[in-house]
Design an enzyme around this catalytic site. Structure first.
Site, PDB file in Angstrom:
ATOM      1  N   SER A 176      41.014  21.483  -1.803  1.00  0.00           N
ATOM      2  CA  SER A 176      42.242  20.930  -2.399  1.00  0.00           C
ATOM      3  C   SER A 176      41.872  20.094  -3.609  1.00  0.00           C
ATOM      4  O   SER A 176      40.753  19.550  -3.687  1.00  0.00           O
ATOM      5  CB  SER A 176      42.954  20.036  -1.379  1.00  0.00           C
ATOM      6  OG  SER A 176      43.985  19.304  -1.995  1.00  0.00           O
ATOM      7  N   TYR A 196      42.869  13.244   5.413  1.00  0.00           N
ATOM      8  CA  TYR A 196      42.913  14.627   4.920  1.00  0.00           C
ATOM      9  C   TYR A 196      41.975  14.858   3.732  1.00  0.00           C
ATOM     10  O   TYR A 196      41.132  15.777   3.766  1.00  0.00           O
ATOM     11  CB  TYR A 196      44.350  14.956   4.519  1.00  0.00           C
ATOM     12  CG  TYR A 196      44.551  16.260   3.785  1.00  0.00           C
ATOM     13  CD1 TYR A 196      44.645  17.471   4.478  1.00  0.00           C
ATOM     14  CD2 TYR A 196      44.665  16.296   2.388  1.00  0.00           C
ATOM     15  CE1 TYR A 196      44.845  18.670   3.792  1.00  0.00           C
ATOM     16  CE2 TYR A 196      44.864  17.487   1.707  1.00  0.00           C
ATOM     17  CZ  TYR A 196      44.958  18.664   2.415  1.00  0.00           C
ATOM     18  OH  TYR A 196      45.152  19.852   1.746  1.00  0.00           O
ATOM     19  N   LYS A 232      38.701  17.748   2.698  1.00  0.00           N
ATOM     20  CA  LYS A 232      38.744  18.748   1.631  1.00  0.00           C
ATOM     21  C   LYS A 232      37.509  18.611   0.726  1.00  0.00           C
ATOM     22  O   LYS A 232      36.996  19.605   0.216  1.00  0.00           O
ATOM     23  CB  LYS A 232      40.055  18.613   0.857  1.00  0.00           C
ATOM     24  CG  LYS A 232      41.269  18.974   1.698  1.00  0.00           C
ATOM     25  CD  LYS A 232      41.289  20.462   1.989  1.00  0.00           C
ATOM     26  CE  LYS A 232      41.937  20.884   3.247  1.00  0.00           C
ATOM     27  NZ  LYS A 232      41.944  22.335   3.449  1.00  0.00           N
TER      28      LYS A 232
HETATM   29  P1  NAP Z   1      51.115  25.722   5.807  1.00  0.00           P
HETATM   30  O1  NAP Z   1      52.207  26.308   4.983  1.00  0.00           O
HETATM   31  O2  NAP Z   1      51.433  24.579   6.716  1.00  0.00           O
HETATM   32  O3  NAP Z   1      50.433  26.911   6.661  1.00  0.00           O
HETATM   33  C1  NAP Z   1      49.365  26.579   7.486  1.00  0.00           C
HETATM   34  C2  NAP Z   1      48.827  27.816   8.170  1.00  0.00           C
HETATM   35  O4  NAP Z   1      47.694  27.413   8.945  1.00  0.00           O
HETATM   36  C3  NAP Z   1      49.813  28.454   9.123  1.00  0.00           C
HETATM   37  O5  NAP Z   1      49.617  29.845   9.143  1.00  0.00           O
HETATM   38  C4  NAP Z   1      49.422  27.832  10.465  1.00  0.00           C
HETATM   39  O6  NAP Z   1      49.694  28.664  11.589  1.00  0.00           O
HETATM   40  C5  NAP Z   1      47.920  27.724  10.302  1.00  0.00           C
HETATM   41  N1  NAP Z   1      47.347  26.710  11.177  1.00  0.00           N
HETATM   42  C6  NAP Z   1      47.624  25.388  11.211  1.00  0.00           C
HETATM   43  N2  NAP Z   1      46.898  24.803  12.168  1.00  0.00           N
HETATM   44  C7  NAP Z   1      46.158  25.770  12.746  1.00  0.00           C
HETATM   45  C8  NAP Z   1      45.224  25.791  13.807  1.00  0.00           C
HETATM   46  N3  NAP Z   1      44.913  24.676  14.490  1.00  0.00           N
HETATM   47  N4  NAP Z   1      44.659  26.962  14.151  1.00  0.00           N
HETATM   48  C9  NAP Z   1      44.979  28.109  13.498  1.00  0.00           C
HETATM   49  N5  NAP Z   1      45.853  28.150  12.483  1.00  0.00           N
HETATM   50  C10 NAP Z   1      46.441  26.993  12.116  1.00  0.00           C
HETATM   51  O7  NAP Z   1      49.922  25.204   4.883  1.00  0.00           O
HETATM   52  P2  NAP Z   1      49.520  25.639   3.374  1.00  0.00           P
HETATM   53  O8  NAP Z   1      50.229  24.752   2.417  1.00  0.00           O
HETATM   54  O9  NAP Z   1      49.638  27.090   3.233  1.00  0.00           O
HETATM   55  O10 NAP Z   1      47.995  25.184   3.356  1.00  0.00           O
HETATM   56  C11 NAP Z   1      46.938  26.116   3.543  1.00  0.00           C
HETATM   57  C12 NAP Z   1      45.641  25.471   3.105  1.00  0.00           C
HETATM   58  O11 NAP Z   1      45.736  25.093   1.735  1.00  0.00           O
HETATM   59  C13 NAP Z   1      45.304  24.195   3.880  1.00  0.00           C
HETATM   60  O12 NAP Z   1      43.928  24.139   4.139  1.00  0.00           O
HETATM   61  C14 NAP Z   1      45.693  23.084   2.907  1.00  0.00           C
HETATM   62  O13 NAP Z   1      44.925  21.933   3.105  1.00  0.00           O
HETATM   63  C15 NAP Z   1      45.362  23.740   1.579  1.00  0.00           C
HETATM   64  N6  NAP Z   1      46.084  23.160   0.446  1.00  0.00           N
HETATM   65  C16 NAP Z   1      47.453  23.210   0.392  1.00  0.00           C
HETATM   66  C17 NAP Z   1      48.094  22.642  -0.709  1.00  0.00           C
HETATM   67  C18 NAP Z   1      49.603  22.653  -0.850  1.00  0.00           C
HETATM   68  O14 NAP Z   1      50.119  22.026  -1.794  1.00  0.00           O
HETATM   69  N7  NAP Z   1      50.335  23.324   0.008  1.00  0.00           N
HETATM   70  C19 NAP Z   1      47.368  22.028  -1.734  1.00  0.00           C
HETATM   71  C20 NAP Z   1      45.975  22.009  -1.624  1.00  0.00           C
HETATM   72  C21 NAP Z   1      45.343  22.592  -0.529  1.00  0.00           C
HETATM   73  P3  NAP Z   1      50.848  28.301  12.668  1.00  0.00           P
HETATM   74  O15 NAP Z   1      52.082  28.996  12.152  1.00  0.00           O
HETATM   75  O16 NAP Z   1      50.380  28.868  13.949  1.00  0.00           O
HETATM   76  O17 NAP Z   1      50.976  26.815  12.711  1.00  0.00           O
END
Ligand code: NAP
Length: 260
Positions: free
Chosen positions: A150, A163, A167
């Protein structure tokens, strides 16, 4: 059709953690579109989004399998990799994407919440990467290990004392393991998304004032999407990136450049 015979990843196999929704789902679909057979992992709380991701991939002529495993649990990490190898035959590409960010003030951040974020975001990336690397080394055909870090890894984040360090840790892990794994043709890189609109962040983006403030700081002028992140991941997974390892790629619409 057993696998796509075209695309940059034709004949390859991929495990994407946390790929039922959000960025991971875009990554799984993007890798499948390039010809990879994909494991769509989810936590097990609700199988519907993972099943629909698999259906979307199959409807487009690709191949995918859903596997429920809570990667915050050590045994589930082991089972996920073992079952992925069972259904895929082997793993060419692993994308450590699953992550949680339950916003909390630092001063009264409970240790059990801190621990859960470490376990899902960092410990799982270590375990899954190590297990996949062991299998890749044994097979002798190289591989790709990618972590979704991130922008918070390089600038901190408000309400993210639990968090942001995870990262930074996964990006550092990719750099560290790129050294011993280089001789096996295994590359290890991380992608640092900026402000991406997903389930994780949708509450913030739904507030028009927060949206306007965020967009004003992003030179490209809009929130990022899962597909924006997917493009960098597909590149790192491809043959074109075979000499790229130990690297970080910011996918943030210029946010970091603006803030620094
Ligand atoms: P999201 O929309 O909340 O989706 C999270 C995904 O991870 C879902 O498919 C969820 O599955 C799965 N997950 C969560 N906990 C889990 C666990 N314990 N075991 C297996 N699967 C799990 O999140 P996102 O925004 O796409 O984020 C994805 C990645 O990008 C993360 O690592 C986050 O830190 C990183 N990121 C995001 C952003 C942002 O702005 N969104 C920015 C920088 C980095 P379930 O449906 O089963 O819960």
């Amino acid at each position: 059709m057993t696998e796509r015979s075209f695309g940059r990843l034709a004949g390859r196999t991929a495990l994407v953690t946390g790929s039922s929704r959000g960025i991971g789902r875009s990554i799984a679909i993007g890798l499948a579109r390039e010809g990879a057979t994909v494991v769509v992992n989810h936590s097990g709380r609700d199988a519907t989004p993972a099943d629909s991701a698999v259906a979307e991939i199959e409807a487009a002529g690709g191949r995918a399998f859903a596997i429920a495993a809570d990667i915050g649990e050590v045994e589930d990490c082991h089972r996920l990799v073992a079952e992925s190898i069972q259904v895929l035959g082997h793993i060419d590409i692993v994308v450590n994407n699953a992550g949680i960010c339950p916003a909390h003030e630092f001063l009264d951040l409970p240790l059990d919440l801190w621990q859960r974020v470490q376990d899902v975001n960092y410990r799982a990336t270590f375990i899954v990467s190590q297990l996949c690397a062991q299998a890749m080394v044994e097979r002798g055909e190289g591989g790709r290990i990618i972590a979704i870090s991130s922008i918070s890894a390089v600038m901190g984040g408000s309400m993210q004392a639990h968090y942001a360090p995870t990262k930074a840790a996964v990006a550092s892990l990719m750099q560290s393991i790129s050294i011993p794994l280089g001789r096996y043709g295994i590359t290890c890189n991380s992608v640092l998304p900026g402000a991406i609109e997903s389930d994780l962040t949708k509450e913030g983006w739904a507030d028009p004032v927060i949206r306007a403030t965020n967009e004003a700081r992003i030179p490209i002028g809009r929130a990022g999407t899962g597909d924006d992140v997917m493009g960098a991941v597909v590149y790192l997974a491809s043959d074109e990136a075979s000499y790229v390892t130990g690297s970080t790629i910011l996918v943030d619409g210029g946010l970091y450049a603006f803030l620094h």
